[in-house]
Design a protein around this motif. Sequence first.
Motif, PDB file in Angstrom:
ATOM      1  N   LYS A  81      10.957 -14.328  -3.599  1.00  0.00           N
ATOM      2  CA  LYS A  81      10.127 -14.400  -2.410  1.00  0.00           C
ATOM      3  C   LYS A  81       8.796 -13.684  -2.633  1.00  0.00           C
ATOM      4  O   LYS A  81       7.957 -13.645  -1.751  1.00  0.00           O
ATOM      5  CB  LYS A  81      10.873 -13.802  -1.214  1.00  0.00           C
ATOM      6  CG  LYS A  81      12.077 -14.624  -0.827  1.00  0.00           C
ATOM      7  CD  LYS A  81      12.843 -13.991   0.331  1.00  0.00           C
ATOM      8  CE  LYS A  81      13.472 -12.683  -0.066  1.00  0.00           C
ATOM      9  NZ  LYS A  81      14.764 -12.434   0.619  1.00  0.00           N
ATOM     10  N   GLY A  82       8.660 -13.103  -3.807  1.00  0.00           N
ATOM     11  CA  GLY A  82       7.424 -12.380  -4.095  1.00  0.00           C
ATOM     12  C   GLY A  82       7.452 -10.962  -3.566  1.00  0.00           C
ATOM     13  O   GLY A  82       6.417 -10.313  -3.438  1.00  0.00           O
ATOM     14  N   GLU A  83       8.662 -10.482  -3.286  1.00  0.00           N
ATOM     15  CA  GLU A  83       8.783  -9.118  -2.755  1.00  0.00           C
ATOM     16  C   GLU A  83       9.498  -8.209  -3.730  1.00  0.00           C
ATOM     17  O   GLU A  83      10.247  -8.662  -4.594  1.00  0.00           O
ATOM     18  CB  GLU A  83       9.622  -9.122  -1.467  1.00  0.00           C
ATOM     19  CG  GLU A  83       9.189 -10.113  -0.429  1.00  0.00           C
ATOM     20  CD  GLU A  83      10.230 -10.243   0.670  1.00  0.00           C
ATOM     21  OE1 GLU A  83      11.432 -10.347   0.369  1.00  0.00           O
ATOM     22  OE2 GLU A  83       9.818 -10.231   1.846  1.00  0.00           O
ATOM     23  N   ILE A  84       9.311  -6.916  -3.547  1.00  0.00           N
ATOM     24  CA  ILE A  84      10.116  -5.948  -4.263  1.00  0.00           C
ATOM     25  C   ILE A  84      11.452  -5.922  -3.553  1.00  0.00           C
ATOM     26  O   ILE A  84      11.501  -5.979  -2.328  1.00  0.00           O
ATOM     27  CB  ILE A  84       9.454  -4.555  -4.200  1.00  0.00           C
ATOM     28  CG1 ILE A  84       8.247  -4.538  -5.138  1.00  0.00           C
ATOM     29  CG2 ILE A  84      10.441  -3.464  -4.573  1.00  0.00           C
ATOM     30  CD1 ILE A  84       7.399  -3.301  -5.003  1.00  0.00           C
ATOM     31  N   SER A  85      12.536  -5.875  -4.301  1.00  0.00           N
ATOM     32  CA  SER A  85      13.854  -5.810  -3.683  1.00  0.00           C
ATOM     33  C   SER A  85      14.173  -4.358  -3.349  1.00  0.00           C
ATOM     34  O   SER A  85      14.386  -3.548  -4.240  1.00  0.00           O
ATOM     35  CB  SER A  85      14.911  -6.389  -4.622  1.00  0.00           C
ATOM     36  OG  SER A  85      14.728  -7.778  -4.782  1.00  0.00           O
ATOM     37  N   TYR A  86      14.178  -4.070  -2.069  1.00  0.00           N
ATOM     38  CA  TYR A  86      14.449  -2.699  -1.638  1.00  0.00           C
ATOM     39  C   TYR A  86      15.935  -2.465  -1.466  1.00  0.00           C
ATOM     40  O   TYR A  86      16.672  -3.336  -1.048  1.00  0.00           O
ATOM     41  CB  TYR A  86      13.737  -2.417  -0.315  1.00  0.00           C
ATOM     42  CG  TYR A  86      12.241  -2.350  -0.475  1.00  0.00           C
ATOM     43  CD1 TYR A  86      11.635  -1.157  -0.862  1.00  0.00           C
ATOM     44  CD2 TYR A  86      11.445  -3.475  -0.287  1.00  0.00           C
ATOM     45  CE1 TYR A  86      10.264  -1.086  -1.049  1.00  0.00           C
ATOM     46  CE2 TYR A  86      10.069  -3.415  -0.470  1.00  0.00           C
ATOM     47  CZ  TYR A  86       9.490  -2.225  -0.845  1.00  0.00           C
ATOM     48  OH  TYR A  86       8.144  -2.154  -1.046  1.00  0.00           O
ATOM     49  N   SER A  87      16.366  -1.273  -1.834  1.00  0.00           N
ATOM     50  CA  SER A  87      17.769  -0.905  -1.659  1.00  0.00           C
ATOM     51  C   SER A  87      17.908   0.602  -1.711  1.00  0.00           C
ATOM     52  O   SER A  87      17.256   1.267  -2.514  1.00  0.00           O
ATOM     53  CB  SER A  87      18.605  -1.531  -2.765  1.00  0.00           C
ATOM     54  OG  SER A  87      19.852  -0.875  -2.856  1.00  0.00           O
ATOM     55  N   GLY A  92      14.512   5.458  -4.028  1.00  0.00           N
ATOM     56  CA  GLY A  92      13.059   5.587  -4.082  1.00  0.00           C
ATOM     57  C   GLY A  92      12.412   4.854  -5.229  1.00  0.00           C
ATOM     58  O   GLY A  92      11.201   4.714  -5.282  1.00  0.00           O
ATOM     59  N   GLY A  93      13.227   4.372  -6.151  1.00  0.00           N
ATOM     60  CA  GLY A  93      12.675   3.659  -7.303  1.00  0.00           C
ATOM     61  C   GLY A  93      11.942   2.393  -6.886  1.00  0.00           C
ATOM     62  O   GLY A  93      11.053   1.915  -7.582  1.00  0.00           O
ATOM     63  N   ASP A  94      12.316   1.882  -5.725  1.00  0.00           N
ATOM     64  CA  ASP A  94      11.666   0.672  -5.238  1.00  0.00           C
ATOM     65  C   ASP A  94      10.221   0.949  -4.807  1.00  0.00           C
ATOM     66  O   ASP A  94       9.322   0.167  -5.070  1.00  0.00           O
ATOM     67  CB  ASP A  94      12.486   0.039  -4.115  1.00  0.00           C
ATOM     68  CG  ASP A  94      13.143   1.078  -3.209  1.00  0.00           C
ATOM     69  OD1 ASP A  94      12.722   2.257  -3.271  1.00  0.00           O
ATOM     70  OD2 ASP A  94      14.051   0.716  -2.461  1.00  0.00           O
ATOM     71  N   TYR A  95      10.034   2.091  -4.155  1.00  0.00           N
ATOM     72  CA  TYR A  95       8.671   2.442  -3.748  1.00  0.00           C
ATOM     73  C   TYR A  95       7.829   2.788  -4.973  1.00  0.00           C
ATOM     74  O   TYR A  95       6.650   2.471  -5.056  1.00  0.00           O
ATOM     75  CB  TYR A  95       8.688   3.596  -2.749  1.00  0.00           C
ATOM     76  CG  TYR A  95       9.337   3.197  -1.449  1.00  0.00           C
ATOM     77  CD1 TYR A  95       8.597   2.523  -0.476  1.00  0.00           C
ATOM     78  CD2 TYR A  95      10.690   3.428  -1.226  1.00  0.00           C
ATOM     79  CE1 TYR A  95       9.191   2.106   0.704  1.00  0.00           C
ATOM     80  CE2 TYR A  95      11.299   3.022  -0.043  1.00  0.00           C
ATOM     81  CZ  TYR A  95      10.544   2.358   0.914  1.00  0.00           C
ATOM     82  OH  TYR A  95      11.139   1.935   2.076  1.00  0.00           O
ATOM     83  N   PHE A  96       8.452   3.427  -5.924  1.00  0.00           N
ATOM     84  CA  PHE A  96       7.820   3.757  -7.195  1.00  0.00           C
ATOM     85  C   PHE A  96       7.337   2.461  -7.858  1.00  0.00           C
ATOM     86  O   PHE A  96       6.225   2.397  -8.398  1.00  0.00           O
ATOM     87  CB  PHE A  96       8.844   4.472  -8.084  1.00  0.00           C
ATOM     88  CG  PHE A  96       8.326   4.905  -9.417  1.00  0.00           C
ATOM     89  CD1 PHE A  96       7.057   5.462  -9.553  1.00  0.00           C
ATOM     90  CD2 PHE A  96       9.122   4.773 -10.560  1.00  0.00           C
ATOM     91  CE1 PHE A  96       6.592   5.863 -10.810  1.00  0.00           C
ATOM     92  CE2 PHE A  96       8.657   5.175 -11.800  1.00  0.00           C
ATOM     93  CZ  PHE A  96       7.399   5.714 -11.932  1.00  0.00           C
ATOM     94  N   GLN A  97       8.150   1.438  -7.752  1.00  0.00           N
ATOM     95  CA  GLN A  97       7.805   0.139  -8.342  1.00  0.00           C
ATOM     96  C   GLN A  97       6.499  -0.392  -7.775  1.00  0.00           C
ATOM     97  O   GLN A  97       5.639  -0.856  -8.512  1.00  0.00           O
ATOM     98  CB  GLN A  97       8.935  -0.865  -8.070  1.00  0.00           C
ATOM     99  CG  GLN A  97       8.649  -2.247  -8.640  1.00  0.00           C
ATOM    100  CD  GLN A  97       9.844  -3.179  -8.542  1.00  0.00           C
ATOM    101  OE1 GLN A  97      10.820  -2.883  -7.872  1.00  0.00           O
ATOM    102  NE2 GLN A  97       9.755  -4.311  -9.212  1.00  0.00           N
ATOM    103  N   ARG A  98       6.344  -0.289  -6.487  1.00  0.00           N
ATOM    104  CA  ARG A  98       5.115  -0.790  -5.880  1.00  0.00           C
ATOM    105  C   ARG A  98       3.885  -0.054  -6.406  1.00  0.00           C
ATOM    106  O   ARG A  98       2.875  -0.671  -6.718  1.00  0.00           O
ATOM    107  CB  ARG A  98       5.187  -0.663  -4.356  1.00  0.00           C
ATOM    108  CG  ARG A  98       3.869  -1.032  -3.721  1.00  0.00           C
ATOM    109  CD  ARG A  98       3.951  -1.250  -2.238  1.00  0.00           C
ATOM    110  NE  ARG A  98       2.616  -1.504  -1.703  1.00  0.00           N
ATOM    111  CZ  ARG A  98       2.363  -2.232  -0.625  1.00  0.00           C
ATOM    112  NH1 ARG A  98       3.369  -2.773   0.044  1.00  0.00           N
ATOM    113  NH2 ARG A  98       1.140  -2.412  -0.205  1.00  0.00           N
TER     114      ARG A  98
END
Length: 124
Positions: A81-87, A92-98
């Motif tokens: 979907k063009g999104e980061i997969s949050y979980s 917090g690794g997901d926010y780090f990814q952004r």
Amino acid sequence: MGMDKAEKTEKSKKAISAAQQNTYDRIYEMVRQIPIGKVATYGQIAELANLAGKARLVGYALYQIDPQTSDVPWHRVINAKGEISYSPLRRGGDYFQRSLLEQEGIEFDPVGKINLRQYRWQSH
DNA sequence: CACGTGACCCCGA
DNA sequence: CTCGGGGCCACGT
């Protein structure tokens, strides 16, 4: 030379089977090829690693990685979907990814989506 | 051994 | 556009 029983037991304790490790290695190898400033989807990586239809496996493989020390650019993999997969599991690794993606010049729209038409890695 | 779960994805409603 | 269902499969319990 073969392993004795104790050795086999020792190995299977922690690790994923040899076959599994090989699969993960193929996945990491593909991810390493995504250039800076581009992204690929989990499904795309699966397909390139000869694992069509097994996108979840890519998620598992990346889950094994230590986000801080790995040389695999795991942050360049996002969902279809063009999104980061949050979980919550990602701690917090997901926010780090952004932030890592933004450092590479990738832009997010107001809803947090990346334009795949613009940023998707074209591997062919 | 059997379930439940999940960094996924496609399709139809 | 969002939702739900089915498919996928490694892992932990």
